[in-house]
Design a protein around this motif. Structure first.
Motif, short mmCIF file in Angstrom:
data_model
loop_
_atom_site.label_atom_id
_atom_site.label_comp_id
_atom_site.label_asym_id
_atom_site.label_seq_id
_atom_site.Cartn_x
_atom_site.Cartn_y
_atom_site.Cartn_z
N ASN A 78 -2.12 -4.13 -0.61
CA ASN A 78 -3.00 -3.02 -0.95
C ASN A 78 -4.48 -3.36 -0.91
O ASN A 78 -5.31 -2.58 -0.41
N SER A 129 0.83 -1.19 0.00
CA SER A 129 0.00 0.00 0.00
C SER A 129 0.87 1.25 0.00
O SER A 129 2.04 1.21 0.42
N SER A 176 -0.17 -3.15 8.10
CA SER A 176 -0.37 -3.27 6.66
C SER A 176 -0.06 -4.69 6.19
O SER A 176 0.87 -5.34 6.68
N LEU A 220 -5.48 2.01 -6.64
CA LEU A 220 -4.19 1.56 -6.10
C LEU A 220 -3.74 0.21 -6.63
O LEU A 220 -2.56 -0.15 -6.48
#
Length: 567
Positions: A133, A115, A130, A269
């Motif tokens: 993405n 991401s 995280s 993204l």
């Protein structure tokens, strides 16, 4: 819940200092338990009460900030239009009671990677690490909009079919954490064409998860019944950010905006082509209508708010209204499932107007003149007359158990069997409103006898409750008493049977109350001794009974060895 103040500013232009924001939110019912600085941002720890699931998101907190600071809210009703790609995933809901709505979109040709830093930072500030993405986007939208999402690898969905149904005979699934879990029969699952791929609302299955090889994604946004998720989460011992929100209640209407927001972020993204939405919606949301009197609002709060001011306060928190002259109709949105009654609307007015702005007044009440009415004087005289005969008053809870009536052999057709059950009893032994004082008095006797008290004279003057089949039961005031003394020889004490002592106490009561024409006749009460009991009549009316407890009752109480006379 950790909330970023910078993120809140995406929805509302708040210029106040963080301390002022924390104070106003706390006064409005969202306690800020702590604050800390993080890279120029302020992270607030918000204590969200269980009845406010709408505040388990940045948008929800921003809505409260906008309301208390009289600022406009930048709403984000995200819409996707113009797609011409039909979804290749079909959706079926087998149990609409547990899943009121299930939506999804396919995104093909995605690129799974890390991401961007801005997203990683915002997730980290709220305590979420995280992963990649696509997964990060589902967590990002969960925090932003408060609605859980789940991303499946579309190529791992067998037969291109999603089915929402209970586990039934399928009792095993391996979840994302790699643990094989045993399921209850009524646990709600997400199935593909061959087997379960996720525990609905709690955690996805390991076989359909998104990883670095994923090219096509199916994004889920659904509404699950809170009680179902709460039960399954507790039984499995499995908690997640999704289950935390689902078991408190999510927005069945706004879930489509959450799905669209995540879809557009994935396209931005991770690339990919977006398909049309798949929307199974068997139970349409019906907006409740709550009538409220303007004067009732001011009466309860002790304020003098204008009608227009009340309506403006409610509009700031998303509650639409319709003026009806002396009253108005409030239409709570789907995200405020906690608002059901007029008093809930009044509470919202109080919160947003500010408790500190409600004037403090000394409560007014009308003091009684201290003069008893005729009925109160009669009750007082009855108590005094019984006390003169050596009886002590007891006060019991107005509860009993059906086993108490069974112990007394009360027949099924007796009026005392028409009892009323309690919806939320403190304990099973006190689950009914009592229809007779006898069990309570026997329990008082047993309690004192077990503590070596050998001369017991108790009375109780209290109400009983008989179910009449109407909205309210019949309440009657009853006088009951119990007398016990051991047969111990004594030179100074006259050995009078307990039956006659009790009869003498009653006769004294009748004399004190100037009740004449009372007579005694053999009683048919099933729990009394056939030869030592009597019904009491005044004129033609039966007003009571007295007598020794029958041998069968004494045996059930485990007192036969004492050979007591209990009247």
């Amino acid at each position: 819940m950790q909330v970023s103040l910078d993120w809140i500013k995406d929805f509302v232009d708040i210029k106040a200092a963080p301390e002022a924001v924390a104070h106003r939110l706390t006064m409005a019912g969202l306690e800020i338990e702590g604050m800390e600085s993080d890279d120029g941002d302020v992270i607030m720890e918000v204590n969200v009460t269980p009845n406010r699931p709408d505040c388990l998101s940045i948008l929800g907190i921003a809505r409260e900030v906008a309301a208390v600071f009289y600022l406009p809210l930048k709403t984000r009703g995200v819409v996707i239009s113009g797609t011409k790609n039909p979804s290749d995933i079909q959706v079926e809901i087998d149990d609409p009671e547990l899943c009121g709505r299930y939506t999804g979109r396919s995104i093909t040709g995605v690129d799974i990677k890390d991401s961007p830093e801005w997203m990683k930072k915002r997730l980290g500030k709220c305590g979420i690490r995280s992963i990649n993405n696509v997964v990060d986007i589902t967590n990002y939208v969960l925090l932003e909009f408060g609605h859980p999402l789940h991303a499946f690898d579309a190529d791992k969905i067998q037969e291109k079919k999603i089915r929402v149904a209970r586990a039934g005979e399928n009792r095993k699934i391996v979840t994302l954490d790699g643990i094989e879990r045993t399921l209850q029969e009524d646990t709600l699952l997400i199935w593909d064409g061959k087997g379960p791929i996720a525990v609905a609302g709690i955690m996805g299955g390991g076989g359909s998860s998104v990883d670095e090889r994923t090219k096509n994604v199916f994004l889920e946004s659904a509404y699950f019944t809170p009680s179902s998720i709460r039960k399954s989460s507790k039984i499995l011992g499995l908690k997640s950010e999704s289950s935390y929100r689902f078991e408190r209640g999510t927005d069945i209407v706004f879930l489509e905006s959450a799905l669209n927001r995540a879809t557009l972020l994935i396209q931005e993204l991770a690339g990919g082509e977006i398909s049309d939405i798949v929307d199974a919606y068997p139970l349409k949301f019906e907006q409740p209508e709550i009538p409220v009197l303007y004067r009732k609002v001011n009466s309860l709060l002790g304020t003098e708010l204008e009608n227009e001011q009340i309506l403006k306060i409610l509009s700031r928190i998303g509650i639409k209204t319709e003026d009806r002259g002396d009253s108005f109709i409030a239409f709570p949105p789907a995200f405020r499932s906690d608002i059901k009654d007029p008093v809930d609307i009044v509470e919202e007015v109080a919160r947003c107007h500010g408790y500190e702005n409600i004037p403090v007044r000394v409560p007014k009440t009308v003091l009684p003149d201290g003069i008893l009415n005729k009925k109160e004087r009669a009750v007082h005289e009855i108590r005094e007359a019984i006390r003169k005969s050596g009886f002590n008053e007891v006060i019991n809870f107005s509860f009993m158990n059906s086993a108490d009536l069974d112990m007394l052999s009360i027949p099924e057709n007796d009026e005392r069997r028409k009892h009323i059950g309690l919806m939320n009893p403190l304990r099973q032994e006190e689950c009914l409103m009592r229809t007779t004082l006898v069990p309570s008095l026997i329990n008082n006797f047993l309690y004192n006898l077990s503590r070596d008290v050998r001369d017991i004279r108790f009375f109780e003057l209290a109400r009983i409750f008989i179910d009449t089949g109407k909205q309210l039961p019949s309440e009657g005031l009853r006088l009951g008493g119990i007398l016990y003394q051991e047969d111990v020889p004594a030179l100074w004490k006259e050995n009078v049977p307990a039956f006659f002592l009790a009869k003498g106490a009653l006769q004294s009561l009748f004399d004190e109350m100037k009740i004449t024409g009372c007579s005694f006749s053999p009683s048919e009460q099933v729990f009394l001794h056939k030869g030592k009991s009597a019904d009491i009549t005044a004129g033609e009316k039966n007003i009571g009974f007295m007598g020794e407890l029958g041998p069968n009752i004494i045996e059930r109480l485990g007192l036969k060895v004492h050979k007591p006379e209990i009247v």
